[in-house]
Structure formats: C-alpha cells, structure tokens
Scaffold this motif. Structure first.
Motif, PDB file in Angstrom:
ATOM      1  N   TYR A  13      49.659  73.889  26.305  1.00  0.00           N
ATOM      2  CA  TYR A  13      48.319  73.883  26.197  1.00  0.00           C
ATOM      3  C   TYR A  13      47.683  73.488  27.029  1.00  0.00           C
ATOM      4  CZ  TYR A  13      50.209  73.844  21.160  1.00  0.00           C
ATOM      5  OH  TYR A  13      51.075  73.954  20.231  1.00  0.00           O
ATOM      6  N   TYR A  14      46.293  74.056  27.244  1.00  0.00           N
ATOM      7  CA  TYR A  14      45.689  74.329  28.290  1.00  0.00           C
ATOM      8  C   TYR A  14      43.951  73.121  28.297  1.00  0.00           C
ATOM      9  CZ  TYR A  14      42.256  75.453  31.953  1.00  0.00           C
ATOM     10  OH  TYR A  14      41.004  75.460  33.304  1.00  0.00           O
ATOM     11  N   SER A  15      43.798  71.906  29.539  1.00  0.00           N
ATOM     12  CA  SER A  15      42.779  71.348  29.170  1.00  0.00           C
ATOM     13  C   SER A  15      41.667  71.006  30.073  1.00  0.00           C
ATOM     14  CB  SER A  15      43.220  70.157  28.201  1.00  0.00           C
ATOM     15  OG  SER A  15      42.193  68.899  28.533  1.00  0.00           O
ATOM     16  N   ASP A  17      44.272  63.350  28.861  1.00  0.00           N
ATOM     17  CA  ASP A  17      43.394  62.099  29.659  1.00  0.00           C
ATOM     18  C   ASP A  17      45.136  61.474  30.845  1.00  0.00           C
ATOM     19  OD1 ASP A  17      42.203  59.822  30.590  1.00  0.00           O
ATOM     20  OD2 ASP A  17      43.824  58.780  29.438  1.00  0.00           O
ATOM     21  N   ASP A  18      44.047  61.702  32.205  1.00  0.00           N
ATOM     22  CA  ASP A  18      45.218  62.071  33.167  1.00  0.00           C
ATOM     23  C   ASP A  18      46.042  60.456  33.426  1.00  0.00           C
ATOM     24  OD1 ASP A  18      45.697  64.999  33.399  1.00  0.00           O
ATOM     25  OD2 ASP A  18      43.594  64.310  35.148  1.00  0.00           O
ATOM     26  N   ASP A  19      45.202  59.524  32.627  1.00  0.00           N
ATOM     27  CA  ASP A  19      45.429  58.502  32.814  1.00  0.00           C
ATOM     28  C   ASP A  19      46.788  57.976  31.737  1.00  0.00           C
ATOM     29  OD1 ASP A  19      43.596  57.708  35.266  1.00  0.00           O
ATOM     30  OD2 ASP A  19      42.183  57.195  33.733  1.00  0.00           O
ATOM     31  N   SER A  20      46.163  58.198  30.922  1.00  0.00           N
ATOM     32  CA  SER A  20      47.523  57.662  29.496  1.00  0.00           C
ATOM     33  C   SER A  20      48.076  59.218  29.555  1.00  0.00           C
ATOM     34  CB  SER A  20      46.474  57.318  28.463  1.00  0.00           C
ATOM     35  OG  SER A  20      45.660  58.518  28.171  1.00  0.00           O
ATOM     36  N   HIS A  21      47.858  59.825  30.063  1.00  0.00           N
ATOM     37  CA  HIS A  21      49.143  61.056  29.728  1.00  0.00           C
ATOM     38  C   HIS A  21      49.180  61.302  28.881  1.00  0.00           C
ATOM     39  CE1 HIS A  21      49.982  61.108  33.570  1.00  0.00           C
ATOM     40  NE2 HIS A  21      50.417  59.955  33.725  1.00  0.00           N
ATOM     41  N   ARG A  70      47.275  71.388  34.756  1.00  0.00           N
ATOM     42  CA  ARG A  70      46.247  71.152  33.528  1.00  0.00           C
ATOM     43  C   ARG A  70      46.951  72.199  32.071  1.00  0.00           C
ATOM     44  NH1 ARG A  70      39.534  71.854  35.324  1.00  0.00           N
ATOM     45  NH2 ARG A  70      39.824  69.711  35.848  1.00  0.00           N
ATOM     46  N   TRP A  71      48.305  72.344  32.745  1.00  0.00           N
ATOM     47  CA  TRP A  71      49.187  72.802  31.413  1.00  0.00           C
ATOM     48  C   TRP A  71      50.315  71.594  30.833  1.00  0.00           C
ATOM     49  CZ3 TRP A  71      50.613  78.135  30.472  1.00  0.00           C
ATOM     50  CH2 TRP A  71      50.088  79.298  30.734  1.00  0.00           C
ATOM     51  N   HIS A  72      50.184  71.526  29.536  1.00  0.00           N
ATOM     52  CA  HIS A  72      50.196  70.323  28.915  1.00  0.00           C
ATOM     53  C   HIS A  72      51.365  71.079  28.053  1.00  0.00           C
ATOM     54  CE1 HIS A  72      47.956  68.288  31.208  1.00  0.00           C
ATOM     55  NE2 HIS A  72      46.724  68.775  30.690  1.00  0.00           N
ATOM     56  N   THR A  73      52.386  70.625  27.451  1.00  0.00           N
ATOM     57  CA  THR A  73      54.167  70.833  26.662  1.00  0.00           C
ATOM     58  C   THR A  73      53.836  70.109  25.196  1.00  0.00           C
ATOM     59  OG1 THR A  73      55.450  68.721  26.994  1.00  0.00           O
ATOM     60  CG2 THR A  73      55.783  71.026  28.374  1.00  0.00           C
TER      61      THR A  73
END
Length: 162
Positions: free
Chosen positions: A23-25, A69-73, A53-56
C-alpha cells in the motif's frame, strides 16, 4: 525490453500463483487516490526492501481517507467528515471550551478579590471620614468660642480716643 520484463514478471506471477499487495501513501498529494493506493506485486518484499511510502499493512475499511502517519507508524484518518475526525474535532472543541471556562472562573475569582479589596478600602475611607467628622464636631464649638472671644478683644477703637 520493457515488454520482455513485463512478460517475465507476468510468467513469474502466474507460475508462483502468489501476488502480494503493498500500500502506497502520499499524504501530501492532492490526488486522494494516492493517499492509500493498493499495489499488487509478485513475490514478497521485506520491510527493508520496500520503496519509499510503501507499506505492508492494509488500511482499515472504516477509514474514509486513510493516510500513513510516520509518527505512529499506522494508518490514520485524513477526511474531516469521517466519524473519528468529527469526534476528534468535538473533543478539541470541548477542551478549548474547558480552557476558556477555567480562565473565566479564574478571572471571576480575581475580580471578586479585587472587589473585596475595594470594599475594604472604601470601608477604611468611611471610617476615616467618620473620625474626621467626630473631631470636627468637637472642634467647631471651640473655634466658635475662640472667634467670639477674638471679636471682643479686637473691637475697633474710636479714632478720637487714641
């Protein structure tokens, strides 16, 4: 050459029968679709191999406009019309009203204390005026007696008797 790469990739996907979704954000994009875009990918990528910016982790279905959200992952709500966003906005408004109410109460207490001090000062002035009036009441008859006695002492002498 790109066609060969695509064919090779397609054959790999078909032979493995495995497609993973990442998932791209891009939360800064004006295109809402790029806030949470599902990308099918053949094979697996480790977290270290994931592009920027890719996430599993898949965003929750409850989120209207999910962004990472990069702070809370974690995925969070970006839409101000979603229920969590409205609740957060109401909570923020509630906190602001509480702060205003507290400052109002403190100002009210401070004003009451100032009023008490003014009342004390006025009471002191009134007591002082009462004491001054009492002293003047005692002095006025004395001054009148003194004035009468001075009048009799200073009676004008006739010019011929000198």
């Amino acid at each position: 050459m790109e066609a060969e790469n695509f064919s090779k990739l397609l054959n790999e996907v078909v032979s493995n029968g495995k497609i993973n979704f990442y998932y791209y954000s891009d939360p800064t994009s004006s295109n809402i679709e790029l806030h949470h875009l599902a990308i099918p990918f053949p094979g697996e990528l480790t977290p270290l191999d994931l592009p920027f910016r890719w996430h599993t982790e898949k965003p929750s279905e409850e989120l209207v406009d999910a962004i990472w959200d990069d702070d809370s992952h974690a995925w969070i709500e970006n839409s101000d019309k979603s229920q969590p966003a409205l609740i957060a906005k109401l909570q923020a408004n509630n906190e602001a009203l509480k702060k205003k109410m507290d400052s109002y109460e403190q100002a009210k207490i401070a004003d009451a204390q100032k009023s008490d001090k003014v009342v004390e000062a006025l009471s002191g002035v009134q007591k002082g005026q009462a004491q001054t009036t009492a002293v003047l009441t005692q002095l006025v008859p004395m001054v009148q007696e003194l004035a009468k006695s001075m009048k009799t002492v200073e009676t004008p002498k006739e010019e011929g008797n000198e």
